[in-house]
Structure formats: C-alpha cells, structure tokens
Motif scaffolding. Sequence first.
Motif, short mmCIF file in Angstrom:
data_model
loop_
_atom_site.label_atom_id
_atom_site.label_comp_id
_atom_site.label_asym_id
_atom_site.label_seq_id
_atom_site.Cartn_x
_atom_site.Cartn_y
_atom_site.Cartn_z
N UNK A 106 -4.71 0.36 -8.34
CA UNK A 106 -3.67 0.91 -7.46
C UNK A 106 -4.25 1.91 -6.47
N UNK A 107 -5.20 2.71 -6.93
CA UNK A 107 -5.79 3.73 -6.06
C UNK A 107 -6.46 3.11 -4.84
N UNK A 108 -7.11 2.00 -5.09
CA UNK A 108 -7.79 1.31 -3.99
C UNK A 108 -6.76 0.74 -3.00
N UNK A 109 -5.69 0.20 -3.54
CA UNK A 109 -4.61 -0.31 -2.69
C UNK A 109 -3.98 0.83 -1.89
N UNK A 110 -3.74 1.97 -2.56
CA UNK A 110 -3.06 3.09 -1.89
C UNK A 110 -3.87 3.60 -0.70
N UNK A 162 -4.05 5.73 -10.84
CA UNK A 162 -4.95 5.25 -9.79
C UNK A 162 -5.92 4.18 -10.23
N UNK A 170 1.39 6.92 -6.70
CA UNK A 170 0.29 7.78 -7.14
C UNK A 170 0.59 9.25 -6.89
N UNK A 215 -5.31 2.08 -12.65
CA UNK A 215 -4.60 0.95 -13.24
C UNK A 215 -4.59 -0.22 -12.26
N UNK A 248 0.83 -1.20 0.00
CA UNK A 248 0.00 0.00 0.00
C UNK A 248 0.87 1.25 0.00
N UNK A 294 2.18 1.82 -3.46
CA UNK A 294 1.13 2.34 -4.34
C UNK A 294 0.88 3.82 -4.04
N UNK A 295 0.85 4.15 -2.78
CA UNK A 295 0.58 5.54 -2.40
C UNK A 295 1.64 6.48 -2.95
#
Lengths: 376, 472, 100
Positions: free
Chosen positions: B465-469, A293, A286, A295, A279, A282-283
């Motif tokens: 990815x946004x959901x994971x982030x 986001x 982004x 993808x 996580x 990913x953060x």
Amino acid sequence: MTGGFDLVVIGGGIIGCAAAWGAASAGGRVAVVDGGDADDRASNGNFGLLWTQGKGVDAPPYAAWTRRSAHLWPEFAAALAEASGIDFGFEQKGGLHFVLSADEAARRMAALAPPGSARDDFAVEFLPAADLGRDIPGLGPEVFGATFCPRDGAVNPLRLLQALRGALARANVAVFQGRRADGIRATGGGFAVSVGERQLSGARLLLAAGLANRELGRGLGLELALFPQRGQLLVTERTPPFLPWPGTAVRQMPEGTVLLGSTQENVGFDKSVGVAGLAGIAQRALRLFPHLGGLALVRSWACLRVMTPDGLPIYEESPRFPGAFAAAAHSGITLAAVHARVLAPAILAGGLPADVASFAAGRFADWQPHDGGPEH
Amino acid sequence: MTEKSAATPPEGNRILDAIVVGAGPAGLAAATLLARHGQDVLLLDEAAEPGGQIYRAVELTAPGSRRAAILGADYLRGADLVGHFRASSATYWPAAVLWHAAPGIEVLASRAGTTHPLRAAALVLATGAIERPVPVPGWTLPGVMTAGALQILLKSGGLVADVPLVFAGSGPLLHLVALQCRAAGARVAALLDTARPGHLVGALPALPRALAGAGPGYLARGLVQILRLGRSGIPIHRRVEALEILGEDAARAVRFRVGGATREVAAGLVALHEGVIPGQNPARLLGCAMVWDEGQVAFRPQADAWGATSVAGVWVAGDAGGIVGARAAEHQGRLAALDVLRAAGRLEAAGRDRLAAGERRALADHLRIRGLLDRLYRPADAVRRPAGDTVLCRCEAVTAGAVRALAAEGLGANQIKAALRCGMGPCQGRLCGPAVAEIVAAARGRAPEGPDHYTIRPPLKPVPLGELARLA
Amino acid sequence: MFGRLSGDDGEASGRVEIRVDGRPVAARAGDSVAGALLAAGVRRFRRSPVTGAPRAPYCMMGICFECLVTIDGQPGRQACMIAVAPGMDVRTAEGDPDRD
C-alpha cells in the motif's frame, strides 16, 4: 408459459433478492430473473456496511426509512441465516467515520448531531483519538477522532448475497441465472416476461436491476433518474486484527483482509480501475493507519453505484401499468431488511408502503437523462 | 545495454518507443531488434537474470560444466540470445514487476520498492507460459511441485532432489526433466505417464506436417529422449489414471490406478506436469480479446500474424500468445518488433515484410511440430475439470465441487469468484482461472469463450500500500 | 529434500550468508530465496490462511504464491523471485507463527 407468479423480480442483486425473499416469506410465489456474469453488479463491489450515520440528515423520510431497516436487521439477519444455513457475518455494534482535524470533526458533528437532536440509540457521538487508541492499535498521529453511531453495523456483502440465493432456493423461488429479461409486456392484469425460450407471467413486476432499471422502466412508463457513480475500492492481504469496528473508509473483514475505499467518481459507464483513484485511497488509509504501509494490495475493484440526482432511493409504481414497480438505491445492504420485510409484502399486496411516498420518481420530472460523466 | 539503464528510470514524461515485458526468447529478440533500429526500448522482467524460464541462469552456467552437460545444447544456445541483448542499447530492468498496464500505453512497474509510471507507444507482451495447473488430490502438500520448478532449481542453484522423486503427468518437458534429474543424481522412483495411447492415432493426421522444416529435428530429439527414458532404468507406468498425492504435512507417496489396479509408490517429492499454457493476466488486464484454442485447450489473446492484439499498441509474442516453443518464440519476437517499427513509422510495410521474410520461414519451420505435440499430449478432461473435492483454488482452498455446483445454477466465473472467493487470493486466479472457466463452459454445454474467465484487474501482482500511496 | 549437484560450477560462486527464522544459512550467489531455503531443508514456507495447512513452493516461477515469506520485515514476498543478498533476514510461517 411458466405461469402464475405473484411477483416477478428483474434483478438478482441484493435489492432484488432481498425483495424476492421477503415476498416469498410473506407467502408469495416469486420468480427472479438475474443477468449475466459481465453485468455491472454493484452488489459485488461494496463494503457491506449497514449504515445510518449521516443518512438523511436533510431528508427526514430517508432517515426514518434507514432507521426502520436498522431496527429490522437483527430479526431479518437471524431469519435469513436460519433459512439459508449461511453465516454472512452480521454485526451491529457500531461504526466509525474517522476525521483528521478539529474543523472536520466540528463540521461533521454540527451536521450529524446538532444541539437539541434526539439522544436516541441512533445518536452520533464523537470519540477523540486518545479514546480510540485504546481499542485500535496503530492509529496514526494525524487522526483527530471519529464519529461513532452504535446502530451502525456490517455484513460480508458477498456472503449476504449467497445467503439470499440459498434462501431463495429453499423457498422454492424460481431463479433464472445468467439470463436477461428480453422482453417485458403488460398483459392486462399482469405481466409477461421473456427469458430466453421461456415466458414468465406474474401478477406484479418489480424492477430491481440497478442501472438497467432506467432502460427497463422506460418500456413500462417509468422514467427513472438513475446514473452511474464509480466507486473504487482496495482489498489487502490478510493481517492480524487491528480494527474492531467497521468504518466508512477502512474496514477489516473478519478473515483479516482490509477493505479501503472508496472513491465517488463521475466517469459514466466506465468500470475500469483508475490508478489515481486507488493511490488516493491508499494515501488516505495510511494517514489513518501508517502501519499498513507494508501490507500488500491484493485486489482492486471498481463498481458503478446506482445514483439519483438527490442521492436518495427511488420507489415507484408505473402510473400507466399498475402492478409494475421499480426500486433503485445505492444502499441496498442497509435497506435489505426493510425491503424484505416492508417493501416486498406491500408490493405483493398491491401498492407501495406509505413510508416511501417521498421517494417517487416524479420528483425528478425535469431531469435530463445523462450517464454521469465528468460534466455532471 | 546502456549505462543509464542500470538504475535510472525513464525521466518524467518521456514516452518510450516500446516497452517489452519478459526476458525470455521472445522478449530478448524483440528488444534487441528494436534497439538495433534505434528505438528507445525498455525491457522489464521479474527475474534477476535474463533468459526467461527456458534459459534461466544461462549466463551463470559455464559451458563444459557438469550442469551445462546435464541441461544440454538446447539450453546453452540461449546464451547467444542473451549476449546479443546485453550488447544492444536496450534498457534492461531486471527484478521489475509489472503490476498494471492500460491501453495508451501506461504501465506501472515496481522495482526495488518503488513503482515507476511508464508510458510508451508500443507494448510487447512476451510474458511466456505457465505450467498448466494439475489439480489432483493432495497437490497443495509441501513436496509437490511442477516439473518446471524442479528444472528451475537445477538451472539456477544446481539443486537436485535427495529424496525419492516421482514424476507424474505427460508431455516432453516431464520426460526431459526426469532425465535431467536422474543425470544429476536424483533417485527417480517412478514416472507416471498419464498420456493416453489413443492420442497416438488421433495425432497421425498432424504427422505429415511435422515431417518437414524443423519438424524432423524435434521428432528425432523426441525419439532420442523416449529411448533414453526407456534405458534410464526409471520405472515407468503408462496410462496412469486417478492420481493422488498422500501425506499429512508433506507428500509421502503417490497413489494411482494403472491397468485396473491401484498402486502406491513412496515419494518425498512429486513433480507434476501436464503441458504449458499462455499466461493470460496481462493481456486480459489490458482488455485484449481472448480466444479459446481448442487444439491447445487454453485461452490465448487474439492476434494477427505480427502478434498485434485487439488493443491498439499492444503486441504479444512467444508462448504468451499461444504455445509455440522457445525457438519459434524468438522469431515471433522479431516479427512483433518489425511491426512495432512499422506502426512507429520507422519502416514501410514493404520494408517490414522484406525483413520479416526469413523470420516467417523459420517460424513456420519451428511450428510444424506443434500440432503433433498438441494432439499427443492433450491433457485429459479430468485434469482440466477435476471431480469432487479436489482443491482448485489453492489460495482460498475452494474445491472443484463447489465451483461446479454454482456453475450448474448458471453463474459465471466472476459471480462464482464473488460467492466462493476462488481467484481472490494473491495468485489472482492464475492457478484456478483456467479450470473455473472450463467448468463454467461445460455447465453451459459449449466450448469456453473469452469472457468465461475471471475479469482481471490491477494489481497483476500484489503491491505494498505504501508504494501505491506514493503515486498519489 | 534437495542437495547441491556435485562437481558443479555453482560451487565456485560466492557464499552468501542469510538468516532463516533466526538461524544462519549459507546460500550461494545466484540462489533465489526459495532455492536457498529448500537447499537448507526448509519444507514449510507458509500456512494457508484459510485452512492452516502448511504450504511450500509449487511453481518456482512467480505464479503460485505458495512461497511467500517475510524478507527483512516485509511480509508476503515471493521467495522464488527474489535473489539472496548478504545478511538478508527471512522468516517463514514456522518462525513467525503470528503471521499467515
């Protein structure tokens, strides 16, 4: 006894294969003993970067060794592609490290390109976000800029390993896949290696088995200060090209997938994937590229880097059993060319090259062995 | 079903008593029983409606309708199971995708664009079966589907092929779907049966066992189906070999060998089927020990008589633990649930055993037929380990020949994956994994073993990815 | 490639209008996106990112990922696992040639 090898390499990852191919190219008769499918295999879990930027800032011999490899890479890559018939996507047209603030940029430039440093082709320059944005669509508003080194580059690491395997086969190197070196003995003037039913004999021996070098080395009088450091990375689905240079935290592969990483976690021999780490990756990705986001993350990976207490490689010849060598590094891709073209021929000729004198195992004489757990 | 269930995730750090994954017969039965014993249980399922694949859309199918008549009583009985579940206090999350699970139990489930981290004392994997992939030349063409896919389209949308339809493969489901499609008005141009009659002899030792319990019922239904198929007017070719699908941008014909001759039949749709195998990815991700079941020629999680796997707190029930069929799956779901209650201290072992007695008898009854079916419809080696340039990995277009060459060098599945990219696409190796493992084992001259398969890592299914982030 | 079962109770269920590659498609409540597309005559859902060859649903149960389409701007959705909703905008590889 399958005999008469000039060099037996233990380990069929990037380091072992590069050294084996280098030795074979230099005229040696070489054997490689690779391990099983479930082994750690750091060669399978990395970005494939050929990286000089920031390498050896406080360790000039390491900077020199890395740059020597960077110089050797174009010839090595062409020869390997020719020998194997496999394109592994070699490129050396620069690499980026993104920074998110003026402070971060200033700190990094002070370390990587201090005033008065050489303006050679390894010089790192700073590219402000406005300039980057011309070539990189979708760069996030938080990005302050990136440091850039024109000699950085990349390969497809999995294809590179395939190319090395193919080249080994064509060079008649005996590769024992899926087999462990069960026993290694010094025979006086050489080494005997048990691989299942077989006995291999070699005049010289190179341990290139990653973290397993620690255990293998002990039997040969080599105390190697190695421990695992977990790195996790993410792989996305394919997306249209947006990032023409490889970067440290994000790299778009030629086929369109995006690699994101990586963590540096001290969790011992734990290869499982941790969600907190993923996580976090990913953060950060982004913040660099908000348009990613939507993808999809398709795969994640955790590998164990082969780490030393000072982060630099170890090259050593056993004082007790001359002819037995060990090589260990977490930069196997970057150093592949110098391993093949400099290290391997030197070992074949009977000694380590002068360039690696400062990477001796003895520099960690006081090191207490540990498994790189959270306390370290 | 509780009201909160509709939308609210379990709040904060609450630890659920149990999470059940999959709303087919095993999962519905397990969740219903756990809820009746006062457990805080959440059932996660990917589909929008309960029932799993076998009872897909059963709530939406009116008894007495034409669709109900075609799908039959074995399908409609699922409505009761769903009804009991709906009436229970279990929390139900439809359209929820499990994408990570770790021992402990920690689960990540994505629902309506948000991933929910969930914790539970127990996890019951009731994730069911997948149809065994049938890699034959041309199987990646549009217009080639599984027989199960055609049945799903019939169940959930009343969709019927309106182009010439060819069925190819073996097994009861192939015959059943062919009959159902025909009853629904499809033109079935041919049924190409790949089952080999030699299996009939080999299956005889399993026959006596099938003649008791629920066995005769299955046998009778099977015989009726074979008779109906014979009378249906569908052209049937038996002992079919060397099947391939022809076409450029879509399937237009099948070619096959039968009785020494090569034949071609035009087809707008081709339905393939060679039986079903357990879906393995969740169990593998959790680290459950996997065993090779030579009778079913498939991997399954190692489990005890209650479905408890090698990982503490993880149970498996229904086809996910080895193919047992829908009726047996229900009983396995309840047995797993009873053992979850025992593990939670809600039942003594003796009480669990008492409640389990009837379930065990019924389960044994329904399992009597299994050995016979496994032997009759054992898929051919050529289906499981195809030859030459047949594509094994659809996502990355990797051929069987390429896999076989590396296996011959001594590489294992994970190294082959790294080298060829097979198993790296969005399906995460679900379709090529079984064949790659079998090819690796064959190259080593032995039966497959658990670790011959790809290592499975998160995500089980792709997640944005946004959901994971947002979990950081 | 597919028609609807005649005399079926599904006829009674509600019509759901969606858009597929920009054109309106009438689906039924309870349809999966993949089912609605197949019923509307869509034969190619995506292209193999490796070979470029057309692909369409194989398993209809969330396993094969051959039915991936863009739904409401979100690429890579499994059409077989998602129910149609009014106004949904669906793009196949045919309608969105830039995307794999």
